[in-house]
Design a protein around this motif. Sequence first.
Motif, PDB file in Angstrom:
ATOM      1  N   PHE A   1       0.836  -1.200   0.000  1.00  0.00           N
ATOM      2  CA  PHE A   1       0.000   0.000   0.000  1.00  0.00           C
ATOM      3  C   PHE A   1       0.876   1.257   0.000  1.00  0.00           C
ATOM      4  CE2 PHE A   1      -2.327   3.326   2.311  1.00  0.00           C
ATOM      5  CZ  PHE A   1      -3.439   3.453   1.491  1.00  0.00           C
ATOM      6  N   ASN A   2       1.930   1.259   0.839  1.00  0.00           N
ATOM      7  CA  ASN A   2       2.833   2.412   0.905  1.00  0.00           C
ATOM      8  C   ASN A   2       3.554   2.620  -0.421  1.00  0.00           C
ATOM      9  OD1 ASN A   2       2.088   2.756   3.586  1.00  0.00           O
ATOM     10  ND2 ASN A   2       3.843   1.626   4.378  1.00  0.00           N
ATOM     11  N   ARG A   3       4.027   1.518  -1.022  1.00  0.00           N
ATOM     12  CA  ARG A   3       4.718   1.639  -2.311  1.00  0.00           C
ATOM     13  C   ARG A   3       3.745   2.119  -3.385  1.00  0.00           C
ATOM     14  NH1 ARG A   3       7.896  -3.321  -5.084  1.00  0.00           N
ATOM     15  NH2 ARG A   3       5.758  -3.964  -5.539  1.00  0.00           N
ATOM     16  N   GLY A   4       2.509   1.663  -3.316  1.00  0.00           N
ATOM     17  CA  GLY A   4       1.493   2.130  -4.259  1.00  0.00           C
ATOM     18  C   GLY A   4       1.269   3.630  -4.147  1.00  0.00           C
ATOM     19  N   ASN A   5       1.244   4.139  -2.924  1.00  0.00           N
ATOM     20  CA  ASN A   5       1.088   5.584  -2.732  1.00  0.00           C
ATOM     21  C   ASN A   5       2.272   6.358  -3.313  1.00  0.00           C
ATOM     22  OD1 ASN A   5      -1.457   5.859  -1.562  1.00  0.00           O
ATOM     23  ND2 ASN A   5      -0.665   5.293   0.452  1.00  0.00           N
TER      24      ASN A   5
ATOM     25  N   SER B   1       1.618   0.923 -11.924  1.00  0.00           N
ATOM     26  CA  SER B   1       2.353   0.329 -10.795  1.00  0.00           C
ATOM     27  C   SER B   1       1.581   0.518  -9.499  1.00  0.00           C
ATOM     28  CB  SER B   1       3.736   0.961 -10.659  1.00  0.00           C
ATOM     29  OG  SER B   1       4.544   0.622 -11.757  1.00  0.00           O
ATOM     30  N   ALA B   2       1.012   1.703  -9.329  1.00  0.00           N
ATOM     31  CA  ALA B   2       0.237   1.980  -8.118  1.00  0.00           C
ATOM     32  C   ALA B   2      -0.945   1.018  -8.010  1.00  0.00           C
ATOM     33  CB  ALA B   2      -0.246   3.429  -8.112  1.00  0.00           C
ATOM     34  N   ILE B   3      -1.668   0.850  -9.103  1.00  0.00           N
ATOM     35  CA  ILE B   3      -2.830  -0.052  -9.098  1.00  0.00           C
ATOM     36  C   ILE B   3      -2.384  -1.479  -8.778  1.00  0.00           C
ATOM     37  CG2 ILE B   3      -4.589  -1.115 -10.571  1.00  0.00           C
ATOM     38  CD1 ILE B   3      -4.818   1.735 -11.918  1.00  0.00           C
ATOM     39  N   GLN B   4      -1.274  -1.905  -9.380  1.00  0.00           N
ATOM     40  CA  GLN B   4      -0.759  -3.261  -9.109  1.00  0.00           C
ATOM     41  C   GLN B   4      -0.405  -3.419  -7.633  1.00  0.00           C
ATOM     42  OE1 GLN B   4      -0.455  -6.078 -11.287  1.00  0.00           O
ATOM     43  NE2 GLN B   4      -0.313  -6.920  -9.217  1.00  0.00           N
ATOM     44  N   ASP B   5       0.252  -2.422  -7.058  1.00  0.00           N
ATOM     45  CA  ASP B   5       0.604  -2.498  -5.632  1.00  0.00           C
ATOM     46  C   ASP B   5      -0.648  -2.514  -4.756  1.00  0.00           C
ATOM     47  OD1 ASP B   5       3.383  -2.769  -5.660  1.00  0.00           O
ATOM     48  OD2 ASP B   5       3.707  -0.595  -5.755  1.00  0.00           O
ATOM     49  N   PHE B   6      -1.645  -1.726  -5.102  1.00  0.00           N
ATOM     50  CA  PHE B   6      -2.885  -1.732  -4.318  1.00  0.00           C
ATOM     51  C   PHE B   6      -3.571  -3.100  -4.432  1.00  0.00           C
ATOM     52  CE2 PHE B   6      -2.955   3.089  -5.106  1.00  0.00           C
ATOM     53  CZ  PHE B   6      -2.231   3.338  -3.950  1.00  0.00           C
ATOM     54  N   ASP B   7      -3.564  -3.684  -5.654  1.00  0.00           N
ATOM     55  CA  ASP B   7      -4.110  -5.032  -5.821  1.00  0.00           C
ATOM     56  C   ASP B   7      -3.339  -6.048  -4.981  1.00  0.00           C
ATOM     57  OD1 ASP B   7      -6.140  -4.280  -7.562  1.00  0.00           O
ATOM     58  OD2 ASP B   7      -5.033  -4.833  -9.386  1.00  0.00           O
ATOM     59  N   ASP B   8      -1.994  -5.928  -4.998  1.00  0.00           N
ATOM     60  CA  ASP B   8      -1.157  -6.842  -4.209  1.00  0.00           C
ATOM     61  C   ASP B   8      -1.434  -6.679  -2.711  1.00  0.00           C
ATOM     62  OD1 ASP B   8       0.015  -7.985  -6.439  1.00  0.00           O
ATOM     63  OD2 ASP B   8       1.786  -6.684  -6.380  1.00  0.00           O
ATOM     64  N   ALA B   9      -1.661  -5.446  -2.276  1.00  0.00           N
ATOM     65  CA  ALA B   9      -1.995  -5.204  -0.866  1.00  0.00           C
ATOM     66  C   ALA B   9      -3.322  -5.864  -0.520  1.00  0.00           C
ATOM     67  CB  ALA B   9      -2.049  -3.702  -0.589  1.00  0.00           C
ATOM     68  N   ILE B  10      -4.313  -5.682  -1.385  1.00  0.00           N
ATOM     69  CA  ILE B  10      -5.645  -6.248  -1.139  1.00  0.00           C
ATOM     70  C   ILE B  10      -5.577  -7.771  -1.040  1.00  0.00           C
ATOM     71  CG2 ILE B  10      -7.912  -6.624  -2.204  1.00  0.00           C
ATOM     72  CD1 ILE B  10      -7.558  -3.662  -3.321  1.00  0.00           C
ATOM     73  N   LYS B  11      -4.781  -8.394  -1.902  1.00  0.00           N
ATOM     74  CA  LYS B  11      -4.634  -9.860  -1.878  1.00  0.00           C
ATOM     75  C   LYS B  11      -4.043 -10.341  -0.557  1.00  0.00           C
ATOM     76  CE  LYS B  11      -3.386 -10.183  -6.634  1.00  0.00           C
ATOM     77  NZ  LYS B  11      -2.189 -10.281  -7.442  1.00  0.00           N
ATOM     78  N   ARG B  12      -3.217  -9.524   0.052  1.00  0.00           N
ATOM     79  CA  ARG B  12      -2.494  -9.952   1.243  1.00  0.00           C
ATOM     80  C   ARG B  12      -3.213  -9.634   2.553  1.00  0.00           C
ATOM     81  NH1 ARG B  12       0.843  -9.541  -2.808  1.00  0.00           N
ATOM     82  NH2 ARG B  12       2.727 -10.801  -2.865  1.00  0.00           N
ATOM     83  N   VAL B  13      -4.156  -8.732   2.523  1.00  0.00           N
ATOM     84  CA  VAL B  13      -4.790  -8.271   3.770  1.00  0.00           C
ATOM     85  C   VAL B  13      -5.301  -9.427   4.640  1.00  0.00           C
ATOM     86  CG1 VAL B  13      -6.718  -6.968   4.737  1.00  0.00           C
ATOM     87  CG2 VAL B  13      -5.263  -5.938   3.002  1.00  0.00           C
ATOM     88  N   PRO B  14      -6.046 -10.412   4.093  1.00  0.00           N
ATOM     89  CA  PRO B  14      -6.561 -11.457   4.987  1.00  0.00           C
ATOM     90  C   PRO B  14      -5.485 -12.292   5.669  1.00  0.00           C
ATOM     91  CG  PRO B  14      -7.574 -11.588   2.798  1.00  0.00           C
ATOM     92  CD  PRO B  14      -6.492 -10.564   2.738  1.00  0.00           C
ATOM     93  N   ASN B  15      -4.316 -12.409   5.041  1.00  0.00           N
ATOM     94  CA  ASN B  15      -3.244 -13.249   5.570  1.00  0.00           C
ATOM     95  C   ASN B  15      -2.166 -12.487   6.305  1.00  0.00           C
ATOM     96  OD1 ASN B  15      -4.491 -15.422   4.232  1.00  0.00           O
ATOM     97  ND2 ASN B  15      -3.436 -14.860   2.334  1.00  0.00           N
ATOM     98  N   ASP B  16      -2.263 -11.163   6.311  1.00  0.00           N
ATOM     99  CA  ASP B  16      -1.205 -10.325   6.861  1.00  0.00           C
ATOM    100  C   ASP B  16      -1.339 -10.243   8.378  1.00  0.00           C
ATOM    101  OD1 ASP B  16       0.624  -8.401   7.553  1.00  0.00           O
ATOM    102  OD2 ASP B  16      -0.078  -6.908   6.129  1.00  0.00           O
ATOM    103  N   GLU B  17      -0.320 -10.743   9.078  1.00  0.00           N
ATOM    104  CA  GLU B  17      -0.321 -10.697  10.548  1.00  0.00           C
ATOM    105  C   GLU B  17      -0.258  -9.269  11.079  1.00  0.00           C
ATOM    106  OE1 GLU B  17       3.069 -12.989  11.651  1.00  0.00           O
ATOM    107  OE2 GLU B  17       2.278 -14.841  10.786  1.00  0.00           O
TER     108      GLU B  17
END
Length: 150
Positions: A118-122, A132-148
């Motif tokens: 999310f930070n890199r996307g910003n 690149s921003a959209i890809q990073d936001f997508d990557d962040a969204i994919k990780r949210v449920p598994n992110d400790e």
Amino acid sequence: EKESSSGKRVKSKALYHRGNTLRELGDLDASIADLKQAVEMEDKNAMAHNNLGLSYFERQDHKLAVQHFWKALENDPDKAIYHNNRGLAYFQLQRYDEASEDFDKAIQRDSDNANIYFNRGNAALCMGAFDSAIQDFDDAIKRVPNDENN
């Protein structure tokens, strides 16, 4: 009376913990004073430098925050959170290239942390790299449920 090295370490640790608690309570000046003493006693204490950087960051003193995140990384270059924190400080200084580089390094060390994407996307957004921003936001969204970290 001269303190022994183990006595200094214990006092530094006490100042470190009190400084962190003071930051949590919002007393940034007192937090900074304690954490500055802690790093003066133990200059190689990466966590103390990182937390001093966080207190400066919260006080909106992003240049001093960057300096202490640098010191944290000099002493522990493999901590993703230190790269992320320095990236956030660079971002606040509108130094987006450096921020993005730090977020890249953080992701290399912790590829599951949604916040870093999310930070890199910003940063990418601020540099006009919209895809690149959209890809990073997508990557962040994919990780949210598994992110400790969330």
